[in-house]
Design an enzyme around this catalytic site. Structure first.
Site, PDB file in Angstrom:
ATOM      1  N   ALA A  16       1.039  -1.313   0.046  1.00  0.00           N
ATOM      2  CA  ALA A  16       0.039   0.059  -0.205  1.00  0.00           C
ATOM      3  C   ALA A  16       0.962   1.289   0.117  1.00  0.00           C
ATOM      4  O   ALA A  16       0.529   2.221  -0.727  1.00  0.00           O
ATOM      5  CB  ALA A  16      -1.178   0.078   1.306  1.00  0.00           C
ATOM      6  N   SER A  43       3.003  -7.465   3.791  1.00  0.00           N
ATOM      7  CA  SER A  43       2.830  -7.584   2.422  1.00  0.00           C
ATOM      8  C   SER A  43       3.784  -8.596   1.836  1.00  0.00           C
ATOM      9  O   SER A  43       3.612  -9.563   1.131  1.00  0.00           O
ATOM     10  CB  SER A  43       3.137  -6.593   1.562  1.00  0.00           C
ATOM     11  N   ALA A  46       2.722 -12.078   2.488  1.00  0.00           N
ATOM     12  CA  ALA A  46       1.565 -12.898   1.896  1.00  0.00           C
ATOM     13  C   ALA A  46       1.830 -13.953   0.840  1.00  0.00           C
ATOM     14  O   ALA A  46       2.559 -13.711   0.051  1.00  0.00           O
ATOM     15  CB  ALA A  46       0.804 -11.419   1.232  1.00  0.00           C
ATOM     16  N   GLN A  47       1.182 -14.847   1.110  1.00  0.00           N
ATOM     17  CA  GLN A  47       1.198 -16.114   0.192  1.00  0.00           C
ATOM     18  C   GLN A  47      -0.051 -16.225  -0.547  1.00  0.00           C
ATOM     19  O   GLN A  47       0.422 -16.600  -1.890  1.00  0.00           O
ATOM     20  CB  GLN A  47       1.294 -17.375   1.202  1.00  0.00           C
ATOM     21  N   ARG A 277     -13.014 -17.942   6.298  1.00  0.00           N
ATOM     22  CA  ARG A 277     -12.011 -18.245   7.316  1.00  0.00           C
ATOM     23  C   ARG A 277     -12.348 -18.434   9.027  1.00  0.00           C
ATOM     24  O   ARG A 277     -12.072 -18.984   9.682  1.00  0.00           O
ATOM     25  CB  ARG A 277     -10.998 -17.072   7.395  1.00  0.00           C
ATOM     26  N   SER A 375      -6.424  -8.513   0.248  1.00  0.00           N
ATOM     27  CA  SER A 375      -5.953  -7.394   0.843  1.00  0.00           C
ATOM     28  C   SER A 375      -4.710  -6.919  -0.250  1.00  0.00           C
ATOM     29  O   SER A 375      -4.468  -5.827   0.072  1.00  0.00           O
ATOM     30  CB  SER A 375      -5.192  -7.907   2.252  1.00  0.00           C
ATOM     31  N   LEU A 376      -3.828  -7.503  -0.961  1.00  0.00           N
ATOM     32  CA  LEU A 376      -2.802  -7.049  -1.641  1.00  0.00           C
ATOM     33  C   LEU A 376      -3.484  -6.165  -2.741  1.00  0.00           C
ATOM     34  O   LEU A 376      -3.107  -5.138  -3.017  1.00  0.00           O
ATOM     35  CB  LEU A 376      -1.958  -8.163  -2.452  1.00  0.00           C
TER      36      LEU A 376
HETATM   37  C1  SIN Z   1      -3.457 -17.379   2.582  1.00  0.00           C
HETATM   38  O1  SIN Z   1      -2.784 -17.804   1.736  1.00  0.00           O
HETATM   39  O2  SIN Z   1      -4.144 -18.406   2.987  1.00  0.00           O
HETATM   40  C2  SIN Z   1      -3.619 -15.969   2.834  1.00  0.00           C
HETATM   41  C3  SIN Z   1      -4.277 -15.245   1.871  1.00  0.00           C
HETATM   42  C4  SIN Z   1      -5.237 -13.849   2.266  1.00  0.00           C
HETATM   43  O3  SIN Z   1      -4.800 -13.726   3.464  1.00  0.00           O
HETATM   44  O4  SIN Z   1      -5.847 -13.366   1.668  1.00  0.00           O
END
Ligand code: SIN
Length: 480
Positions: A16, A43, A46-47, A277, A375-376
């Site tokens: 961001a 960030s 993030a996966q 989630r 989010s990204l």
């Molecule tokens: C994840 O890879 O499980 C997390 C992805 C996310 O937080 O949007």
């Protein structure tokens, strides 16, 4: 430099902050980061990738609907529509910045699936290393942008207010020296609050420091009780900042099990392992208490681990678990803050001159629970929007008169910080109730004078107590 010619200060080197700084061209920007050019940001860890309806069978309306459903329709619907419509163009923009997304042999974007999505629409870069790849690409651009001046290894400790307008920051550098800097405006892009909880997928720096600064300046906060818990972080005994075990593994066929190997999500939700989630995180937390723990079985995956899940593979191997042959022990962990500094679509807070973007901000797009891989996307799109709107700010109007500084104040001592993390995890974790929240509030009230983290926690606990019905990620066992 006169104050009228002062740069716009962006605090934070995650996606961001970088997108904001790049979009501000040609206005002069000073980008302030705590660690070396933002290398410790959420960030970069993030996966999940970026959600975008790029498939012909998909649509931005379907993406918007999934976002609203995940967010328990607490979202700002106009923001959601805007975000989802812009998502495919965001992928194009990132590619133009040098980010290479994963493609198949025919050159088509490879699309993964994550929780809450009814379609495969997650675009990845470097498999589960998407955040790192995107951050690296934007950082490289920012390093070569003549309008951006970097200042790494500094911590912003206070904001300067003049006539009710923020017009400067006070930073502490790594050698303990204090510097005051003029600013035409200040943009907080400081990330979330996961590190305030005993178990988190966030880096240690995601401790709400930016949110606490905004609070000190009198900015309005919003939805601060909404914290998303990810169901699958690597369960390392006694660990605080835990490696994430990406949801994309479940999208590729991995399954959650209890201790004896029974499927954890069977019959609980139509989407089972890919349910939203909060639903999965609560089940995981329950299995940890009563069913011999929670485990992810990814042994039968026919994906290429090195190419698709290099980050998870490395993290597991580093802790003596080979996920190709062994089940992965998992735990729920604080992952994302939907609440934050209340801002409009252009990142404007309730305090003149103070802006916020990314996880520290709350523009309502995520509602009560963020949809996976939004989010990204928000960081890129809102960062660009905030930067473009600030670039149009007139240069000449600066507030006059006396100023004063507002700071976060003292840090909580380490022992109390650890106790606060346990307290928040117990009382304001995946399951909450009035008795637990009230008792935590009393403990926290006693610590408030000792450090800003306790003040922030107090605010969160108060909001969680006041919202006496479950909504999205805020789950009240005493009044569902
Ligand atoms: C994840 O890879 O499980 C997390 C992805 C996310 O937080 O949007």
């Amino acid at each position: 430099m006169t104050r009228a010619g002062a740069p716009i200060i962006v605090v934070g080197g995650g996606v961001a902050g970088l997108a904001t700084a790049l979009a501000l061209a040609p206005r002069p920007v000073r980008l302030l980061c705590r660690a070396n050019q933002g290398s410790d940001t959420a960030s970069a860890l993030a996966q999940g990738g970026i959600a975008a309806a790029v498939d012909r069978a998909d649509s931005s309306d379907a993406h918007a609907l999934d976002t609203l459903v995940a967010g328990a329709r607490h979202n700002d619907a106009a923001m959601v529509r805007w975000l989802c419509r812009q998502a495919p163009a965001a992928i194009g923009w990132l590619e133009a910045q040098g980010v290479g997304f994963d493609r198949d042999a025919a050159g088509r974007l490879q699309l993964g699936r994550e929780g809450g999505h009814r379609a495969s629409r997650i675009v990845h870069a470097g498999g589960d290393a998407s955040g790192a790849a995107i951050t690296r690409g934007l950082r490289r651009r920012a390093q070569h942008a003549w309008h951006i001046q970097w200042r790494s290894d500094v911590d912003v400790q206070a904001l300067r207010l003049r006539g009710g307008t923020v017009d400067g920051v006070r930073v502490l550098d790594s050698r303990g020296r204090r510097h005051d800097m003029d600013a035409r405006a200040v943009v907080l892009a400081t990330g979330g609050i996961g590190a305030l909880f005993a178990r988190t997928s966030n880096p240690a720096g995601a401790n709400g420091s930016g949110l606490a600064l905004a609070m000190a300046a009198g900015a309005r906060l919003r939805d601060i009780e909404f914290v998303q818990f990810h169901p699958t972080a690597l369960d390392i005994a006694g660990g605080h900042c835990l490696p994430l075990i990406t949801e994309a593994l479940r999208g590729a066929g991995a399954r959650l099990q209890d201790g004896p190997g029974r499927p954890l999500m069977a019959g609980l939700h139509p989407l089972e392992d890919l349910a939203p989630r909060d639903v999965v995180a609560r089940r995981v937390a329950q299995a940890q208490r009563t069913d011999g723990g929670a485990w992810l079985d990814a042994r039968d995956l026919d994906s290429d681990w090195e190419r698709c899940f290099p980050t998870v593979l490395a993290a597991c191997l580093a802790h003596g678990i080979d996920p190709r042959r062994q089940r992965i022990p998992v735990t729920a962990a604080a992952h994302f803050h939907m609440g934050g500094v209340a801002v409009d679509a252009d990142g404007r807070s309730s305090v003149a001159g103070l802006y916020a973007v990314g996880e520290v901000a709350c523009n309502g797009v995520h509602g009560a629970n963020r949809l996976a891989s939004n989010s990204l996307l928000e960081g890129v799109l809102c960062g660009r929007r905030v930067g473009e709107s600030l670039a149009r700010l007139p240069r000449s109007t600066v507030p006059a008169g006396a100023h004063h500084w507002v700071g976060r104040g003292a840090e909580l001592p380490p022992a109390e910080s650890a106790a606060l993390r346990d307290l928040l995890w117990q009382a304001a974790g995946p399951e909450r109730d009035a008795a637990g929240l009230k008792s935590a509030l009393q403990t926290c009230a006693a610590w408030r004078k000792d450090g800003w983290q306790a003040q922030l926690a107090h605010c969160l606990l108060t909001a969680a107590l006041q919202r006496d019905r479950s909504l999205g990620a805020h789950y009240r066992t005493d009044a569902t």
